[in-house]
Scaffold this active site. Structure first.
Site, short mmCIF file in Angstrom:
data_model
loop_
_atom_site.label_atom_id
_atom_site.label_comp_id
_atom_site.label_asym_id
_atom_site.label_seq_id
_atom_site.Cartn_x
_atom_site.Cartn_y
_atom_site.Cartn_z
N GLU A 106 0.89 -1.24 -0.02
CA GLU A 106 0.07 0.07 0.11
C GLU A 106 0.80 1.11 -0.03
O GLU A 106 0.44 2.37 -0.44
CB GLU A 106 -1.14 0.06 1.21
CG GLU A 106 -2.05 -0.95 1.11
CD GLU A 106 -2.92 -1.25 2.04
OE1 GLU A 106 -4.19 -0.79 2.00
OE2 GLU A 106 -2.34 -1.59 3.19
N GLU A 126 -4.13 -9.63 3.53
CA GLU A 126 -4.71 -9.17 4.62
C GLU A 126 -5.77 -9.93 5.13
O GLU A 126 -6.12 -10.29 6.03
CB GLU A 126 -5.33 -7.78 4.48
CG GLU A 126 -4.36 -6.70 4.71
CD GLU A 126 -3.50 -6.23 3.41
OE1 GLU A 126 -2.78 -5.39 3.63
OE2 GLU A 126 -3.58 -6.80 2.56
#
Length: 243
Positions: A106, A126
């Site tokens: 990210e 995730e």
């Protein structure tokens, strides 16, 4: 120190430096990113972000994430730092070697330009840890690779290798590990050769929502048309052409 900073007149190199934790992004790293962004907001320069020891960042620090609460989630601790990186006035180049997973991916998505090595592994696992990629992946990744590919990556949690990331446009070029930083500096050199204000305005236009176009270009261009630097650069171009 989890973020090593090398400052030059026209650029800054920030190296994630927690090799014992595969450069996992912890609260100290986030605090250092905010401090760096404050400096670059006050004195705009190109930023190169990279990692130490052949790894970009293997994710956020899971030990810290495990202890975070619902209130921590609402604060967007990592997301707000990465938004600030994305909104820096001058371009951000991510030079990615090895793993860029979870929060590391990210952070890379927040860059304007991403280059990598053949050992790249990038993705967001995730959901396998019982959380979502909430630091920008769910909205930045579709902008980069399209909705279908972003959905596949985020819903399966798989990581891309270097060649697939290149085909998908997630990175723009691949370089041997020992040439990665030189390639990033070469990109920064090309940026530095251009007018800084024109570069900043181009980044603003690129980031603007579709509804603001084309009006935002007209206003930004009007400011540049009135600048002495535009006249100087165009005059120099014409003089070279007429030699």
């Amino acid at each position: 120190m989890t973020l090593h900073i090398e400052e030059r007149d026209d650029r800054v190199v920030a190296t994630l430096d927690r090799p014992e934790k595969r450069n996992a992004i912890d609260q100290e790293t986030i605090d250092a990113l905010h401090e760096l962004c404050a400096a670059l907001e006050a004195s705009p320069r190109t930023l190169i972000v990279t990692g130490s020891d052949g790894i970009f960042a293997a994710g956020a620090d899971i030990a810290q994430l495990r202890d975070r609460t619902a209130d921590d989630a609402r604060r967007g601790i990592n997301a707000m730092a990465f938004i600030r990186v994305r909104e820096l006035p001058m371009p951000v180049i991510a030079a990615i070697d090895g793993y860029a997973l979870g929060g590391g991916a990210e952070l890379a998505y927040a860059a304007d330009i991403r280059i990598a090595t053949p050992s790249l592994r990038i993705g967001n696992p995730e959901t396998g840890l019982g959380i979502i990629a909430a630091a920008g992946a769910t909205w930045r990744l579709p902008e980069i690779v399209g909705d279908a590919r972003a959905s596949e990556l985020l819903l399966t949690g798989r990581a891309l290798d270097a060649e697939e990331a290149l085909r998908w446009g997630l990175v723009s070029s691949l370089h041997p590990s020992d040439e990665l930083l030189s390639a990033a500096h070469a990109i920064a050199d090309r940026i530095t050769a251009n007018d800084p204000l024109a570069t900043q305005h181009t980044k603003r236009a690129l980031r603007a929502p579709r509804a603001q176009h084309p009006a935002i270009e007209f206003e930004l261009q009007a400011e540049l048309f009135a600048s002495p630097e535009k006249h100087r650069r165009m005059t120099a171009f014409l003089e070279r052409k007429n030699r």
